[in-house]
Design a protein around this motif. Structure first.
Motif, PDB file in Angstrom:
ATOM      1  N   THR A  33       0.239  17.175  -3.036  1.00 18.20           N
ATOM      2  CA  THR A  33      -0.822  16.447  -3.733  1.00 18.20           C
ATOM      3  C   THR A  33      -0.243  15.542  -4.812  1.00 18.20           C
ATOM      4  OG1 THR A  33      -2.343  18.260  -3.290  1.00 18.20           O
ATOM      5  CG2 THR A  33      -2.963  16.734  -5.029  1.00 18.20           C
ATOM      6  N   ALA A  36       1.197  12.579  -3.189  1.00 15.62           N
ATOM      7  CA  ALA A  36       0.136  11.648  -2.743  1.00 15.62           C
ATOM      8  C   ALA A  36      -0.426  10.867  -3.922  1.00 15.62           C
ATOM      9  CB  ALA A  36      -0.972  12.417  -2.035  1.00 15.62           C
ATOM     10  N   GLU A  41      -2.730   7.524  -3.897  1.00 12.41           N
ATOM     11  CA  GLU A  41      -3.873   8.138  -3.223  1.00 12.41           C
ATOM     12  C   GLU A  41      -4.635   9.006  -4.226  1.00 12.41           C
ATOM     13  OE1 GLU A  41      -2.683  10.154   0.347  1.00 12.41           O
ATOM     14  OE2 GLU A  41      -1.166   8.644   0.758  1.00 12.41           O
ATOM     15  N   SER A  43      -7.580   9.919  -4.301  1.00 13.52           N
ATOM     16  CA  SER A  43      -8.596  10.818  -3.745  1.00 13.52           C
ATOM     17  C   SER A  43      -8.096  12.265  -3.728  1.00 13.52           C
ATOM     18  CB  SER A  43      -8.977  10.373  -2.327  1.00 13.52           C
ATOM     19  OG  SER A  43      -7.834  10.470  -1.488  1.00 13.52           O
ATOM     20  N   GLU A  44      -6.807  12.452  -3.962  1.00 16.42           N
ATOM     21  CA  GLU A  44      -6.194  13.780  -3.927  1.00 16.42           C
ATOM     22  C   GLU A  44      -6.291  14.517  -5.261  1.00 16.42           C
ATOM     23  OE1 GLU A  44      -4.841  15.282  -1.234  1.00 16.42           O
ATOM     24  OE2 GLU A  44      -5.524  13.588  -0.053  1.00 16.42           O
TER      25      GLU A  44
END
Length: 108
Positions: A33, A36, A41, A43-44
């Motif tokens: 995570t 990411a 990202e 959204s993680e």
């Protein structure tokens, strides 16, 4: 992994092994995570928060189980001798008695 519950010491060690496995899994989820999020990202973030909570809870379980296993090991080790303490005076007396018997029997 197969968890066996045959006695207290074995059960505690099995639970400890399972808990350590969960800890590794949560750490890997957290690592993925974070990677990411660093890659953009975002959204993680919820996954990261969840992984951190899981990691913290699992770490507490690991420490608790380690303490239980250590306590059981100390209890098992404590059953040797009189309450876990070695009686050096008694051992010295017994050795002296046996040496005296050998001297008497051997003429030397």
């Amino acid at each position: 992994m197969t968890v066996r519950f045959t006695d207290d010491a074995t059960a505690a060690e099995d639970v400890l092994a399972v808990t350590e496995g969960l800890y590794r899994d949560a750490a890997m989820d957290l690592y993925r995570t974070i990677t990411a999020v660093r890659a953009g990202e975002f959204s993680e973030i919820k996954t990261a928060q969840s992984a951190i909570r899981d990691l913290r809870a699992t770490a507490l379980h690991v420490l608790d189980e380690r303490n239980k296993v250590d306590k059981l090991r100390k209890q098992i080790a404590g059953q040797v001798g009189a309450g876990g303490a070695l009686d050096f005076d008694g051992a010295r007396t017994e050795i002296g008695r046996r040496l005296a018997c050998l001297r008497d029997a051997g003429g030397g």
